[in-house]
Design a protein around this motif. Structure first.
Motif, PDB file in Angstrom:
ATOM      1  N   GLN A 209       0.648  10.248   5.900  1.00 35.31           N
ATOM      2  CA  GLN A 209       0.465   8.988   6.862  1.00 35.31           C
ATOM      3  C   GLN A 209       1.739   8.803   7.467  1.00 35.31           C
ATOM      4  O   GLN A 209       1.813   8.236   8.768  1.00 35.31           O
ATOM      5  CB  GLN A 209       0.029   7.907   6.035  1.00 35.31           C
ATOM      6  CG  GLN A 209      -1.268   8.155   5.531  1.00 35.31           C
ATOM      7  CD  GLN A 209      -1.756   7.076   4.726  1.00 35.31           C
ATOM      8  OE1 GLN A 209      -0.923   6.767   3.552  1.00 35.31           O
ATOM      9  NE2 GLN A 209      -2.967   6.753   4.493  1.00 35.31           N
ATOM     10  N   VAL A 210       2.823   8.889   6.624  1.00 38.65           N
ATOM     11  CA  VAL A 210       4.049   8.762   7.282  1.00 38.65           C
ATOM     12  C   VAL A 210       4.367   9.740   8.505  1.00 38.65           C
ATOM     13  O   VAL A 210       5.048   9.064   9.716  1.00 38.65           O
ATOM     14  CB  VAL A 210       5.558   9.026   6.456  1.00 38.65           C
ATOM     15  CG1 VAL A 210       6.755   8.869   7.023  1.00 38.65           C
ATOM     16  CG2 VAL A 210       5.237   7.990   5.116  1.00 38.65           C
TER      17      VAL A 210
ATOM     18  N   ARG B  52       1.838   4.698   1.026  1.00 39.59           N
ATOM     19  CA  ARG B  52       1.405   5.810   2.261  1.00 39.59           C
ATOM     20  C   ARG B  52       1.874   7.042   1.718  1.00 39.59           C
ATOM     21  O   ARG B  52       2.851   7.371   1.171  1.00 39.59           O
ATOM     22  CB  ARG B  52       2.543   5.477   3.370  1.00 39.59           C
ATOM     23  CG  ARG B  52       2.202   4.015   3.923  1.00 39.59           C
ATOM     24  CD  ARG B  52       2.982   3.665   5.144  1.00 39.59           C
ATOM     25  NE  ARG B  52       4.502   4.072   4.798  1.00 39.59           N
ATOM     26  CZ  ARG B  52       5.122   4.011   5.864  1.00 39.59           C
ATOM     27  NH1 ARG B  52       5.011   3.522   7.145  1.00 39.59           N
ATOM     28  NH2 ARG B  52       6.501   4.414   5.475  1.00 39.59           N
ATOM     29  N   THR B  53       0.845   7.991   2.171  1.00 39.17           N
ATOM     30  CA  THR B  53       1.277   9.491   1.860  1.00 39.17           C
ATOM     31  C   THR B  53       2.057  10.279   2.805  1.00 39.17           C
ATOM     32  O   THR B  53       2.573   9.414   3.949  1.00 39.17           O
ATOM     33  CB  THR B  53      -0.041  10.346   2.022  1.00 39.17           C
ATOM     34  OG1 THR B  53      -0.530  10.262   3.352  1.00 39.17           O
ATOM     35  CG2 THR B  53      -1.420   9.610   1.169  1.00 39.17           C
TER      36      THR B  53
ATOM     37  N   GLN C 177       0.619  -1.231  -0.043  1.00 35.37           N
ATOM     38  CA  GLN C 177      -0.035  -0.184  -0.170  1.00 35.37           C
ATOM     39  C   GLN C 177       0.890   1.383  -0.068  1.00 35.37           C
ATOM     40  O   GLN C 177       1.902   1.351   0.672  1.00 35.37           O
ATOM     41  CB  GLN C 177      -0.994   0.000   1.210  1.00 35.37           C
ATOM     42  CG  GLN C 177      -1.798   1.243   1.390  1.00 35.37           C
ATOM     43  CD  GLN C 177      -2.658   0.967   2.479  1.00 35.37           C
ATOM     44  OE1 GLN C 177      -2.434   0.337   3.333  1.00 35.37           O
ATOM     45  NE2 GLN C 177      -3.176   2.001   2.626  1.00 35.37           N
TER      46      GLN C 177
ATOM     47  N   THR D  46      -5.187  13.380   8.785  1.00 35.06           N
ATOM     48  CA  THR D  46      -5.393  12.265   7.980  1.00 35.06           C
ATOM     49  C   THR D  46      -6.720  11.703   7.750  1.00 35.06           C
ATOM     50  O   THR D  46      -7.158  11.410   6.549  1.00 35.06           O
ATOM     51  CB  THR D  46      -4.561  10.872   8.631  1.00 35.06           C
ATOM     52  OG1 THR D  46      -3.247  11.463   9.003  1.00 35.06           O
ATOM     53  CG2 THR D  46      -4.592   9.818   8.029  1.00 35.06           C
TER      54      THR D  46
ATOM     55  N   GLU E 146       2.454   8.251  11.578  1.00 34.87           N
ATOM     56  CA  GLU E 146       3.288   7.174  12.017  1.00 34.87           C
ATOM     57  C   GLU E 146       4.099   7.522  12.979  1.00 34.87           C
ATOM     58  O   GLU E 146       4.467   6.989  14.098  1.00 34.87           O
ATOM     59  CB  GLU E 146       3.476   6.198  10.934  1.00 34.87           C
ATOM     60  CG  GLU E 146       2.260   5.393  10.300  1.00 34.87           C
ATOM     61  CD  GLU E 146       2.896   4.532   9.061  1.00 34.87           C
ATOM     62  OE1 GLU E 146       4.163   4.406   9.050  1.00 34.87           O
ATOM     63  OE2 GLU E 146       1.923   4.261   8.561  1.00 34.87           O
TER      64      GLU E 146
END
Length: 150
Positions: free
Chosen positions: A8-9, A4-5, A2, A115, A12
């Motif tokens: 999103q990184v 990841r934008t 998938q 997000t 995380e």
């Protein structure tokens, strides 16, 4: 795999930082608690030793014994004072750790919100695209029907 934008990184990483701040805060709280227990133990021992000293003094004590009891009480008082300083530093460190955890937690929640907003916007675009395709399909079917009926 998938994709990841970047958001999103970042999300995380923010959650990893919250986890790390949580771990550190747990250690700071445990250290503060251990310092409190040690201080209480020293204070309790000092009280017990003082009681023994007073009991010995009532029964009569030689000057050497008196000096030993007195010197040891001074040492206990110094240990208590030193432990109080250690405990105060520990309390400040715990408070700093709580502020750091709160800051990291707030940052992570902000990334969660961003997000979620990005996800909603993407879902909205997808819904519009599907609706446009559905409308286009319906129009083509309708015009075919008109052409077949003419």
């Amino acid at each position: 795999m998938q994709h990841r934008t970047p958001l999103q990184v970042l999300q995380e990483l923010a959650h990893e930082r919250v986890d790390e701040a949580t771990r550190k805060l747990g250690e700071l709280i445990a250290s503060e608690h251990a310092g409190e227990v040690k201080l209480q133990m020293l204070q309790k021992y000092r009280q017990e030793y003082r009681d023994r000293f007073l009991q010995a003094a009532r029964g009569g004590i030689d000057p050497g014994g008196w000096a030993n009891y007195s010197a040891f009480l001074v040492k206990l008082d110094e240990a208590i004072s030193a432990q109080q300083v250690v405990l105060e530093h520990s309390r400040h460190a715990t408070a700093r750790g709580q502020r750091e955890w709160a800051s990291e937690h707030t940052r992570a929640k902000a990334f969660d919100t961003l997000t979620e907003r990005q996800h909603r916007q993407e879902q909205h675009r997808l819904n519009k695209r599907e609706q446009a395709q559905s409308d286009e399909h319906a129009i083509k079917a309708y015009t075919r029907g008109l052409q077949e009926n003419s």
